[in-house]
Design an enzyme around this catalytic site. Structure first.
Site, PDB file in Angstrom:
ATOM      1  N   PRO A  16    -114.922  52.732   6.838  1.00 58.78           N
ATOM      2  CA  PRO A  16    -115.714  53.943   7.067  1.00 58.78           C
ATOM      3  C   PRO A  16    -114.992  55.163   6.519  1.00 58.78           C
ATOM      4  CG  PRO A  16    -114.626  53.263   9.097  1.00 58.78           C
ATOM      5  CD  PRO A  16    -114.357  52.192   8.086  1.00 58.78           C
ATOM      6  N   ALA A  18    -115.980  59.233   5.892  1.00 60.78           N
ATOM      7  CA  ALA A  18    -116.979  60.295   6.004  1.00 60.78           C
ATOM      8  C   ALA A  18    -117.160  60.973   4.659  1.00 60.78           C
ATOM      9  CB  ALA A  18    -116.553  61.319   7.057  1.00 60.78           C
ATOM     10  N   CYS A 100    -108.925  58.130  12.644  1.00 61.53           N
ATOM     11  CA  CYS A 100    -108.946  59.291  11.756  1.00 61.53           C
ATOM     12  C   CYS A 100    -107.767  60.213  12.051  1.00 61.53           C
ATOM     13  CB  CYS A 100    -110.262  60.058  11.915  1.00 61.53           C
ATOM     14  SG  CYS A 100    -110.360  61.498  10.822  1.00 61.53           S
ATOM     15  N   LYS A 142    -111.292  50.698  15.581  1.00 60.98           N
ATOM     16  CA  LYS A 142    -110.433  50.943  14.416  1.00 60.98           C
ATOM     17  C   LYS A 142    -109.345  51.927  14.821  1.00 60.98           C
ATOM     18  CE  LYS A 142    -110.523  51.769   9.431  1.00 60.98           C
ATOM     19  NZ  LYS A 142    -109.508  52.807   9.224  1.00 60.98           N
ATOM     20  N   ASN A 203    -106.079  46.905   7.100  1.00 61.85           N
ATOM     21  CA  ASN A 203    -106.561  48.032   6.310  1.00 61.85           C
ATOM     22  C   ASN A 203    -105.373  48.858   5.830  1.00 61.85           C
ATOM     23  OD1 ASN A 203    -108.070  51.191   7.097  1.00 61.85           O
ATOM     24  ND2 ASN A 203    -108.408  50.043   5.239  1.00 61.85           N
ATOM     25  N   GLY A 227    -110.887  50.743   1.364  1.00 62.81           N
ATOM     26  CA  GLY A 227    -111.443  52.091   1.397  1.00 62.81           C
ATOM     27  C   GLY A 227    -111.420  52.741   0.030  1.00 62.81           C
ATOM     28  N   ARG A 228    -110.328  53.426  -0.278  1.00 64.86           N
ATOM     29  CA  ARG A 228    -110.246  54.234  -1.497  1.00 64.86           C
ATOM     30  C   ARG A 228    -110.488  53.432  -2.769  1.00 64.86           C
ATOM     31  NH1 ARG A 228    -104.543  57.019  -0.275  1.00 64.86           N
ATOM     32  NH2 ARG A 228    -104.258  55.062   0.845  1.00 64.86           N
TER      33      ARG A 228
END
EC number: 1.3.1.-
Length: 354
Positions: A16, A18, A100, A142, A203, A227-228
């Site tokens: 995830p 944002a 986050c 997470k 992750n 992710g990235r």
């Protein structure tokens, strides 16, 4: 792979992010090999649920299952209500954000800041699980390895979360103190895997098929989350799946195939955001897609001057048509350098978007 009552087609997940993992991007990643994609974080603040940003994030029209929604907040009752709100809108899995690192989020004691207050973190987990239980919707969590190098409490929180009913745990191999800097470490993820019986997802810094295999072997994790590295390369999930199955790399995608994927993504993107916002928010996705390609930097500069969907589509079409004249398949570029330049900033900014 099973998460509570939900069966996942494979163990390759989209993280995830944002401002990145909206419905069109999740759909694209699933189409290209991801088995699971978690939404952008949705706030637990009820007064913001009818805002344009949150309503878009809670829109799952046409999205392929499983639909997973991440919620963020600091009040157990509000988080439980947010879980129910998103289940009513199609969520099949509820993910709690305890990862986050953004100051805007942590200053409100949400995200990874919750790892500093274990009793509150557990209270939130228990409330969300209780809200999801009547709907047979699994709850996942997470988190990071801890708040700081000297306060790595992921194992302790993981055990407590499992006892409270969490069906899966994802661990980003950095502390909150690290943010997105330095290198992810995987020993803590391995320790979490050894400590619990529910599936564990690794992750952090997984940017190639080789790295995916190495992380799976080192941690014993049940799945990996990217992710990235998926920004501009959503086919990385298919690349990883092929490598895990065969031990070999598959050929890069055809240039015209990438063109087709990107244009279909743009159409879906414009449909969600409309002309004005759609053109502007699509720029980053287009930029990631061309950043390492010949002429990519020049094209990015030109593309950022365009202010209509039609102009963007034509520019993308022309760019890839021209590239296909010299490169039948997508040429290999300096992807690591591109990630250093763009993606860390992008993901950090994305977390601030809440």
């Amino acid at each position: 792979m099973q998460v509570g009552s939900v069966e996942l087609p494979n163990r390759l997940f989209v993280a995830p992010m944002a401002g990145v993992t909206d419905r069109p991007f999740r759909q694209l990643c699933k189409q290209l090999g991801a088995g699971y994609a978690v939404s952008e974080m949705v706030t637990s603040r009820k007064d913001l649920w009818h805002s344009l940003k949150t309503s878009r994030r809670a829109n799952h029209e046409g999205e392929t299952a499983p639909i997973a929604v991440q919620i963020a907040g600091t009040d157990a009752a509000m988080m439980a209500e947010a879980a129910a709100y998103n289940i009513d809108r199609g969520a099949q899995v509820i993910d709690i954000n305890m990862g986050c690192p953004a100051k805007k989020v942590c200053n409100k004691w949400a995200g990874s800041a919750l790892m500093q207050d274990e009793p509150l973190a557990l209270q939130i987990v228990e409330a969300v699980v209780a809200a999801c239980l009547p709907h047979n919707v699994p709850v996942t969590l997470k988190m990071r390895t801890g708040w700081s190098q000297h306060n790595k409490n992921a194992v302790r929180i993981a055990r407590a979360a499992e006892q409270a009913g969490v069906a899966m745990l994802t661990v980003h191999g950095r502390t909150r103190e690290q943010g997105y800097t330095g290198q992810a470490e995987y020993d803590t993820i391995a320790a979490v895997k050894a400590a619990v019986g529910v599936p564990v997802v690794a992750n952090g810094d997984i940017n190639s098929p080789e790295k995916a295999l190495a992380v799976l072997r080192h941690t014993g994790a049940d799945a990996i989350m990217v992710g990235r590295a998926a920004q501009g390369r959503p086919w990385i999930f298919g690349d990883i799946a092929h490598y895990l199955a065969t031990g070999e790399h598959r050929a890069p995608p055809l240039t015209q195939q990438v063109r087709q994927w990107l244009l279909a993504h743009l159409e879906d993107h414009y449909g969600l955001y409309g002309e004005f916002a759609g053109v502007r928010t699509a720029r980053k996705h287009i930029g990631w897609a061309v950043r390492s390609l010949p002429g990519g930097e020049t094209f990015r500069a030109h593309m950022n001057t365009l202010d209509s969907c039609a102009a963007q589509v034509q520019a993308v079409t022309d760019f890839f048509d021209a590239l296909s004249l010299t490169h039948d398949r997508l040429p290999a570029g300096d992807l690591d350098a591109a990630e250093d330049d763009d993606a860390a900033t992008a993901e950090h900014a994305a977390c601030h978007a809440n």
